[in-house]
Design a protein around this motif. Structure first.
Motif, PDB file in Angstrom:
ATOM      1  N   GLY A 114       0.830  -1.258   0.141  1.00 14.38           N
ATOM      2  CA  GLY A 114      -0.151  -0.072   0.255  1.00 14.38           C
ATOM      3  C   GLY A 114       1.097   1.386   0.083  1.00 14.38           C
ATOM      4  O   GLY A 114       0.347   2.199  -0.456  1.00 14.38           O
ATOM      5  N   VAL A 115       2.401   0.902   0.708  1.00 15.92           N
ATOM      6  CA  VAL A 115       2.532   2.529   0.898  1.00 15.92           C
ATOM      7  C   VAL A 115       3.279   2.328  -0.482  1.00 15.92           C
ATOM      8  O   VAL A 115       3.517   3.979  -0.470  1.00 15.92           O
ATOM      9  N   GLU A 116       4.008   1.270  -0.685  1.00 20.64           N
ATOM     10  CA  GLU A 116       4.780   1.527  -1.976  1.00 20.64           C
ATOM     11  C   GLU A 116       4.130   1.606  -3.020  1.00 20.64           C
ATOM     12  O   GLU A 116       4.643   2.799  -4.220  1.00 20.64           O
ATOM     13  N   LEU A 117       2.865   1.808  -3.447  1.00 18.45           N
ATOM     14  CA  LEU A 117       2.039   1.729  -4.550  1.00 18.45           C
ATOM     15  C   LEU A 117       1.982   3.095  -4.568  1.00 18.45           C
ATOM     16  O   LEU A 117       0.532   4.433  -5.213  1.00 18.45           O
ATOM     17  N   GLY A 118       1.396   3.616  -3.015  1.00 15.28           N
ATOM     18  CA  GLY A 118       0.851   5.244  -3.093  1.00 15.28           C
ATOM     19  C   GLY A 118       2.289   6.370  -3.340  1.00 15.28           C
ATOM     20  O   GLY A 118       1.638   6.935  -3.539  1.00 15.28           O
ATOM     21  N   LYS A 119       3.593   5.346  -3.609  1.00 23.49           N
ATOM     22  CA  LYS A 119       4.729   6.716  -3.862  1.00 23.49           C
ATOM     23  C   LYS A 119       4.237   6.605  -5.873  1.00 23.49           C
ATOM     24  O   LYS A 119       5.218   7.252  -6.146  1.00 23.49           O
ATOM     25  N   THR A 120       4.010   5.832  -6.381  1.00 21.58           N
ATOM     26  CA  THR A 120       3.156   5.706  -7.581  1.00 21.58           C
ATOM     27  C   THR A 120       1.794   7.296  -8.342  1.00 21.58           C
ATOM     28  O   THR A 120       1.237   7.240  -7.332  1.00 21.58           O
ATOM     29  N   ALA A 121       2.085   7.408  -9.281  1.00 22.44           N
ATOM     30  CA  ALA A 121       0.960   7.949  -9.953  1.00 22.44           C
ATOM     31  C   ALA A 121      -0.394   7.561 -10.043  1.00 22.44           C
ATOM     32  O   ALA A 121      -1.181   7.836  -9.297  1.00 22.44           O
ATOM     33  N   SER A 122      -0.598   6.354  -9.165  1.00 27.10           N
ATOM     34  CA  SER A 122      -2.325   5.881  -9.425  1.00 27.10           C
ATOM     35  C   SER A 122      -2.298   5.614  -8.080  1.00 27.10           C
ATOM     36  O   SER A 122      -3.304   5.157  -8.169  1.00 27.10           O
ATOM     37  N   GLY A 123      -1.593   4.758  -7.186  1.00 29.38           N
ATOM     38  CA  GLY A 123      -1.743   5.063  -5.734  1.00 29.38           C
ATOM     39  C   GLY A 123      -3.009   4.091  -5.453  1.00 29.38           C
ATOM     40  O   GLY A 123      -3.812   4.014  -4.824  1.00 29.38           O
ATOM     41  N   VAL A 124      -3.038   3.594  -6.590  1.00 28.80           N
ATOM     42  CA  VAL A 124      -3.962   2.067  -6.207  1.00 28.80           C
ATOM     43  C   VAL A 124      -3.411   0.857  -5.014  1.00 28.80           C
ATOM     44  O   VAL A 124      -2.032   0.529  -5.014  1.00 28.80           O
ATOM     45  N   GLY A 125      -3.701   0.649  -4.322  1.00 31.09           N
ATOM     46  CA  GLY A 125      -3.923  -0.661  -3.083  1.00 31.09           C
ATOM     47  C   GLY A 125      -2.948  -0.083  -2.447  1.00 31.09           C
ATOM     48  O   GLY A 125      -2.475  -0.720  -1.316  1.00 31.09           O
ATOM     49  N   ARG A 126      -3.335   1.586  -2.137  1.00 25.81           N
ATOM     50  CA  ARG A 126      -3.191   2.066  -0.164  1.00 25.81           C
ATOM     51  C   ARG A 126      -3.904   1.189   0.797  1.00 25.81           C
ATOM     52  O   ARG A 126      -2.961   0.789   1.525  1.00 25.81           O
ATOM     53  N   GLN A 127      -4.741   0.331   0.509  1.00 27.54           N
ATOM     54  CA  GLN A 127      -5.537  -0.165   1.545  1.00 27.54           C
ATOM     55  C   GLN A 127      -4.768  -2.336   1.894  1.00 27.54           C
ATOM     56  O   GLN A 127      -5.037  -2.329   2.862  1.00 27.54           O
ATOM     57  N   ALA A 128      -3.926  -2.154   1.007  1.00 30.32           N
ATOM     58  CA  ALA A 128      -3.203  -2.799   1.500  1.00 30.32           C
ATOM     59  C   ALA A 128      -2.477  -2.979   2.898  1.00 30.32           C
ATOM     60  O   ALA A 128      -1.922  -3.824   3.647  1.00 30.32           O
ATOM     61  N   ALA A 129      -2.068  -2.466   3.138  1.00 32.15           N
ATOM     62  CA  ALA A 129      -1.190  -2.070   5.077  1.00 32.15           C
ATOM     63  C   ALA A 129      -2.032  -2.924   5.381  1.00 32.15           C
ATOM     64  O   ALA A 129      -1.207  -3.300   6.988  1.00 32.15           O
ATOM     65  N   SER A 130      -2.714  -3.140   5.766  1.00 31.30           N
ATOM     66  CA  SER A 130      -4.078  -3.884   6.813  1.00 31.30           C
ATOM     67  C   SER A 130      -3.972  -5.181   6.915  1.00 31.30           C
ATOM     68  O   SER A 130      -4.480  -5.818   7.687  1.00 31.30           O
ATOM     69  N   PHE A 131      -3.620  -5.889   5.795  1.00 31.40           N
ATOM     70  CA  PHE A 131      -3.281  -7.313   5.412  1.00 31.40           C
ATOM     71  C   PHE A 131      -1.587  -7.251   6.633  1.00 31.40           C
ATOM     72  O   PHE A 131      -0.718  -7.071   5.079  1.00 31.40           O
ATOM     73  N   ALA A 132      -1.894  -8.716   6.435  1.00 35.83           N
ATOM     74  CA  ALA A 132      -0.081  -8.805   6.957  1.00 35.83           C
ATOM     75  C   ALA A 132      -0.018  -9.792   5.578  1.00 35.83           C
ATOM     76  O   ALA A 132      -0.604 -10.737   4.462  1.00 35.83           O
ATOM     77  N   PRO A 133       1.658 -10.320   5.583  1.00 37.13           N
ATOM     78  CA  PRO A 133       2.062 -11.261   4.675  1.00 37.13           C
ATOM     79  C   PRO A 133       1.632 -12.205   5.085  1.00 37.13           C
ATOM     80  O   PRO A 133       1.485 -13.092   5.872  1.00 37.13           O
ATOM     81  N   HIS A 134       1.970 -12.782   3.305  1.00 44.21           N
ATOM     82  CA  HIS A 134       0.967 -13.760   2.500  1.00 44.21           C
ATOM     83  C   HIS A 134       1.892 -15.131   1.653  1.00 44.21           C
ATOM     84  O   HIS A 134       2.171 -14.224   0.595  1.00 44.21           O
ATOM     85  N   ARG A 135       1.558 -15.871   1.848  1.00 43.11           N
ATOM     86  CA  ARG A 135       2.631 -16.679   0.636  1.00 43.11           C
ATOM     87  C   ARG A 135       1.589 -17.649  -0.009  1.00 43.11           C
ATOM     88  O   ARG A 135       1.829 -18.256   1.582  1.00 43.11           O
ATOM     89  N   PRO A 136       1.334 -18.480  -0.921  1.00 38.43           N
ATOM     90  CA  PRO A 136       0.852 -19.644  -1.557  1.00 38.43           C
ATOM     91  C   PRO A 136       1.228 -20.486  -0.954  1.00 38.43           C
ATOM     92  O   PRO A 136       2.260 -20.699  -1.237  1.00 38.43           O
ATOM     93  N   PHE A 137       0.496 -21.745  -0.491  1.00 33.26           N
ATOM     94  CA  PHE A 137       1.529 -23.005  -0.286  1.00 33.26           C
ATOM     95  C   PHE A 137       1.862 -23.163  -2.036  1.00 33.26           C
ATOM     96  O   PHE A 137       3.234 -23.939  -1.706  1.00 33.26           O
ATOM     97  N   LYS A 138       1.273 -23.300  -2.395  1.00 30.73           N
ATOM     98  CA  LYS A 138       0.764 -24.249  -4.210  1.00 30.73           C
ATOM     99  C   LYS A 138       1.356 -23.309  -5.009  1.00 30.73           C
ATOM    100  O   LYS A 138       0.187 -22.244  -5.077  1.00 30.73           O
ATOM    101  N   ILE A 139       2.254 -23.174  -5.675  1.00 24.93           N
ATOM    102  CA  ILE A 139       1.701 -22.473  -7.286  1.00 24.93           C
ATOM    103  C   ILE A 139       2.186 -22.882  -8.517  1.00 24.93           C
ATOM    104  O   ILE A 139       2.935 -24.250  -8.686  1.00 24.93           O
ATOM    105  N   ILE A 140       0.738 -23.297  -9.159  1.00 24.68           N
ATOM    106  CA  ILE A 140       0.817 -24.063  -9.822  1.00 24.68           C
ATOM    107  C   ILE A 140       0.700 -23.634 -11.276  1.00 24.68           C
ATOM    108  O   ILE A 140      -0.129 -22.956 -11.746  1.00 24.68           O
ATOM    109  N   TYR A 141       0.885 -24.647 -12.585  1.00 26.14           N
ATOM    110  CA  TYR A 141       0.545 -23.505 -13.939  1.00 26.14           C
ATOM    111  C   TYR A 141      -0.369 -24.934 -15.148  1.00 26.14           C
ATOM    112  O   TYR A 141      -0.404 -25.637 -15.199  1.00 26.14           O
TER     113      TYR A 141
END
Length: 210
Positions: free
Chosen positions: A92-119
């Protein structure tokens, strides 16, 4: 940028397809069609969604293909999943530095990675790691595809790229039957994983060797 249909047509059709599949959540990010680029900003946009939705499994396009958007999404999605797990990164903070500012709300979400990535490898000629039995879901899958009427109705535009309407079911069914045969079921969907699988009980693997 697609040959057939407008952005409004695609949006309506996507909503209809989602209803057929009983999709509970769907969102399209502000990444232009035909201009999907693996940029820092786009990785942050996807990482913000990974943190918000917290998926255990992420399905990405195979990293080779005809359409540049598709294979770019493969790398973009993987790198975004990695970024989403960094505890010191705030999309959220990083996107706030860009022109779009999209995703500022992301600051409230904790880090997360999926268990599996498949193709998803259905449209590329490569032997899959595993096949999922979609026999019970096949008709719904086909109906959701046909919800994109602007893409699959017979018309002059793009006729060299798109099969005739009457051929679509036969093509989709033949591919599903081919991959289903590999797994010993009626209809199958192929996927690839990069990592080696671990098996506790070899006899629990449902596909026989001979």
């Amino acid at each position: 940028m697609g040959t057939r249909g407008s952005a409004d047509d695609r949006a309506r059709e996507a909503d209809n397809a989602a209803k057929i599949l009983s999709v509970s959540w769907r969102r399209a990010l502000d990444i232009p069609d035909g201009r999907v680029e693996n940029t820092w900003e786009n990785r942050l946009k996807v990482a913000a969604m990974v943190r918000e939705t917290r998926p255990r499994v992420v399905i990405l396009p195979y990293w080779k293909g005809r359409h540049p958007d598709h294979y770019t999404c493969s790398v973009l999605g993987y790198e975004a999943c990695f970024l989403a797990g960094l505890s010191k990164l705030d999309p959220g903070v990083e996107l706030g530095k860009t022109a779009s500012g999209v995703g500022r709300q992301a600051a409230s979400f904790a880090p997360h990675r999926p268990f599996k990535i498949i193709y998803a490898t259905l449209y590329y000629d490569i032997r899959p790691t595993f096949v999922v039995d979609i026999t019970e879901q096949f008709e719904g899958r086909l109906a959701s595809l046909m919800a994109y009427k602007s893409q699959f109705s017979d018309q002059q535009a793009g006729k060299d790229l798109f099969p005739a309407h009457a051929e679509i079911r036969a093509r989709v069914e033949s591919m599903a039957r081919f991959y289903g045969a590999l797994g010993g079921v009626t209809y199958g969907e192929p996927f690839l994983q990069k990592e080696v699988g671990l098996v506790d009980d070899l006899l629990a693997v449902p596909v026989k060797s001979i």
